[in-house]
Design a protein around this motif. Structure first.
Motif, PDB file in Angstrom:
ATOM      1  N   LEU A 204       0.851  -1.206   0.000  1.00 28.63           N
ATOM      2  CA  LEU A 204       0.000   0.000   0.000  1.00 28.63           C
ATOM      3  C   LEU A 204       0.882   1.249   0.000  1.00 28.63           C
ATOM      4  CD1 LEU A 204      -2.756   1.447   0.350  1.00 28.63           C
ATOM      5  CD2 LEU A 204      -2.556   1.070   2.807  1.00 28.63           C
ATOM      6  N   LEU A 205       1.910   1.244   0.848  1.00 23.66           N
ATOM      7  CA  LEU A 205       2.799   2.414   0.916  1.00 23.66           C
ATOM      8  C   LEU A 205       3.466   2.670  -0.437  1.00 23.66           C
ATOM      9  CD1 LEU A 205       4.396   1.911   4.442  1.00 23.66           C
ATOM     10  CD2 LEU A 205       2.939   3.812   3.720  1.00 23.66           C
ATOM     11  N   GLU A 206       3.807   1.593  -1.130  1.00 22.52           N
ATOM     12  CA  GLU A 206       4.446   1.749  -2.438  1.00 22.52           C
ATOM     13  C   GLU A 206       3.507   2.475  -3.409  1.00 22.52           C
ATOM     14  OE1 GLU A 206       5.880  -1.932  -3.955  1.00 22.52           O
ATOM     15  OE2 GLU A 206       7.140  -0.951  -5.469  1.00 22.52           O
ATOM     16  N   MET A 236      10.051   2.931   4.057  1.00 23.25           N
ATOM     17  CA  MET A 236       8.893   3.790   4.311  1.00 23.25           C
ATOM     18  C   MET A 236       8.133   3.303   5.559  1.00 23.25           C
ATOM     19  SD  MET A 236       7.374   6.279   2.832  1.00 23.25           S
ATOM     20  CE  MET A 236       6.182   6.868   3.956  1.00 23.25           C
ATOM     21  N   LEU A 237       7.948   1.977   5.673  1.00 23.50           N
ATOM     22  CA  LEU A 237       7.235   1.425   6.837  1.00 23.50           C
ATOM     23  C   LEU A 237       8.059   1.679   8.110  1.00 23.50           C
ATOM     24  CD1 LEU A 237       4.635  -0.119   7.609  1.00 23.50           C
ATOM     25  CD2 LEU A 237       5.935  -2.230   7.431  1.00 23.50           C
ATOM     26  N   GLU A 238       9.376   1.549   7.977  1.00 23.41           N
ATOM     27  CA  GLU A 238      10.254   1.816   9.131  1.00 23.41           C
ATOM     28  C   GLU A 238      10.152   3.272   9.562  1.00 23.41           C
ATOM     29  OE1 GLU A 238      14.233   0.606   8.179  1.00 23.41           O
ATOM     30  OE2 GLU A 238      13.602  -1.491   7.918  1.00 23.41           O
ATOM     31  N   VAL A 240       7.573   5.245   9.197  1.00 28.81           N
ATOM     32  CA  VAL A 240       6.286   5.440   9.891  1.00 28.81           C
ATOM     33  C   VAL A 240       6.431   4.986  11.344  1.00 28.81           C
ATOM     34  CG1 VAL A 240       3.867   4.690  10.022  1.00 28.81           C
ATOM     35  CG2 VAL A 240       4.870   5.238   7.800  1.00 28.81           C
ATOM     36  N   ALA A 241       7.069   3.795  11.547  1.00 30.69           N
ATOM     37  CA  ALA A 241       7.258   3.269  12.911  1.00 30.69           C
ATOM     38  C   ALA A 241       8.082   4.247  13.748  1.00 30.69           C
ATOM     39  CB  ALA A 241       7.939   1.904  12.844  1.00 30.69           C
ATOM     40  N   LYS A 242       9.153   4.787  13.155  1.00 29.88           N
ATOM     41  CA  LYS A 242      10.019   5.729  13.879  1.00 29.88           C
ATOM     42  C   LYS A 242       9.243   6.975  14.260  1.00 29.88           C
ATOM     43  CE  LYS A 242      14.482   4.770  11.940  1.00 29.88           C
ATOM     44  NZ  LYS A 242      15.123   4.917  10.672  1.00 29.88           N
ATOM     45  N   GLN A 243       8.541   7.527  13.287  1.00 30.86           N
ATOM     46  CA  GLN A 243       7.831   8.792  13.529  1.00 30.86           C
ATOM     47  C   GLN A 243       6.751   8.635  14.589  1.00 30.86           C
ATOM     48  OE1 GLN A 243      10.149  10.731  12.102  1.00 30.86           O
ATOM     49  NE2 GLN A 243       8.484  12.142  11.634  1.00 30.86           N
ATOM     50  N   LYS A 257       2.928  -3.076  14.243  1.00 31.60           N
ATOM     51  CA  LYS A 257       2.066  -1.978  14.695  1.00 31.60           C
ATOM     52  C   LYS A 257       2.009  -0.881  13.619  1.00 31.60           C
ATOM     53  CE  LYS A 257       0.162  -1.962  18.912  1.00 31.60           C
ATOM     54  NZ  LYS A 257      -0.398  -3.299  18.622  1.00 31.60           N
ATOM     55  N   ALA A 258       3.168  -0.618  12.996  1.00 34.65           N
ATOM     56  CA  ALA A 258       3.211   0.424  11.957  1.00 34.65           C
ATOM     57  C   ALA A 258       2.302   0.023  10.791  1.00 34.65           C
ATOM     58  CB  ALA A 258       4.637   0.628  11.476  1.00 34.65           C
TER      59      ALA A 258
END
Ligand code: G4P
Length: 316
Positions: A204-206, A236-238, A240-243, A257-258
């Motif tokens: 989806l992020l792609e 990109m998923l990483e 989101v998790a970081k932010q 969770k992300a």
């Protein structure tokens, strides 16, 4: 990821649909998800109802990209014996648009002698119950189940000479277009145990990076959209998790969770108005999947093992 998902009750729905079609149906309404019109169009239904006048309802248009909804409406309206309308759950009186569209598709039906018989179909979670509830509250009378048809089909009298047969949600046995599998899973049409959430969120992020990097940047407070578009989707998923500060014991990022955050945001429309596919993209993916299927069939016939083909189709 080719998803195989055809639980028993969907088989029953298919049989009910075949029976109903035999009794005579003048127009087939198919509810599509306006965010994934191609992926949410059921090829099994297309086979069963070939040649029947069709009304495509692009539901959840409030969540979809208006420019792409217009492109999909034009795509369907250019097809013979087909009309398309975009709707959303907040619409006050959908019957006011459905009834004239059905009549235009079957001009020789109507009146007490030849009442118009309309079938409503759609994948799970596309908004069929919402639509039917709105229609029933405002315009229609529930007439109950009919003998011989699946218990959950219901007939609604939408006008004195127009009966609408509502059918339960149905998918098809094998979703061979990979993008369609991802888009359906992202939309919530497929049960959670049939796919991997991180894989679907990454896919989806792609798609979002390609067309909606600005929306991603705004929602997750990420850097410059141009830089985002160039990131690999895993990264990109990483990000989101970081932010979001999604970290598990040991300090590792919680990508599960992300993935849930991204999927929930897409489903709820919190990212903004998004459509995952254009008519051209969907037609290209369908042609590519058909070519792959044909190749696989030829290899199977010739006795050559198609590496990777079998494990790509998890059982539901
Ligand atoms: P189904 O019968 O085809 O399975 O779908 P249903 O009507 O149950 O709708 C599935 C979800 O989609 C519901 O949300 C419903 O509110 C939402 N929905 C339906 N039509 C529209 C629409 O046009 N726009 C938007 N934004 N949402 C729509 P839910 O969260 O699963 O349930 P609920 O909490 O709303 O009851």
């Amino acid at each position: 990821m080719a998803i195989q998902w055809f639980p028993g009750h969907m088989h029953t729905t298919r049989l009910g649909l075949v029976k109903r079609l035999k009794t005579g149906i003048d127009v087939v309404i198919e509810l599509l998800d306006a965010r994934l019109p191609g992926a949410s169009a059921n090829p099994l239904l297309a086979q069963l109802t070939a040649g029947k006048p069709a009304l495509k309802l692009l539901n959840k248009q409030d969540l979809a990209d208006p420019a792409l909804t217009a492109a999909w409406l034009a795509h369907y309206n250019a097809q013979p014996e087909t009309r398309a309308i975009a709707l959303d759950a907040g619409e006050a009186a959908p019957a006011a648009r459905l009834i004239p569209a059905c009549r235009a598709l079957a001009p020789l039906r109507g009146g007490m002698v030849k009442p118009l018989r309309v079938l409503v179909c759609g994948i799970p979670n596309v908004g069929k119950s919402t639509l039917v509830n709105t229609l029933m509250r405002r315009k229609a009378t529930k007439t109950g189940d009919e003998a011989g048809i699946t218990r959950t089909e219901q007939a609604l009298l939408l006008a004195s000479d127009l009966t609408l047969f509502d059918t339960p949600g149905m998918l098809w046995p094998r979703i061979s277009v990979e993008h369609s599998g991802y888009h359906l899973a992202a939309s919530g049409a497929i049960g959670r145990n049939a796919y991997d959430e991180q894989e679907v969120a990454t896919a989806l992020l792609e798609r979002l990076q390609a067309r909606y990097a600005g929306l991603l940047a705004a929602r997750y407070k990420l850097p410059d959209p141009a830089a985002l578009a160039a990131l690999p989707p895993d990264a990109m998923l990483e990000l989101v998790a970081k932010q979001r500060g999604l970290v598990q014991a040991g300090g590792r990022l919680n990508l599960q969770k992300a993935a849930e955050v991204v999927l929930n945001d897409f489903r709820a429309g919190t990212l903004g108005r998004i459509t995952l596919e254009t008519p051209e993209e969907h037609m290209r993916w369908t042609a590519e999947a058909a070519a792959q299927d044909a190749l696989r069939a030829r290899r199977k016939k010739g006795g050559t093992k198609d590496e990777g083909a079998d494990e790509a189709e998890p059982a539901a």
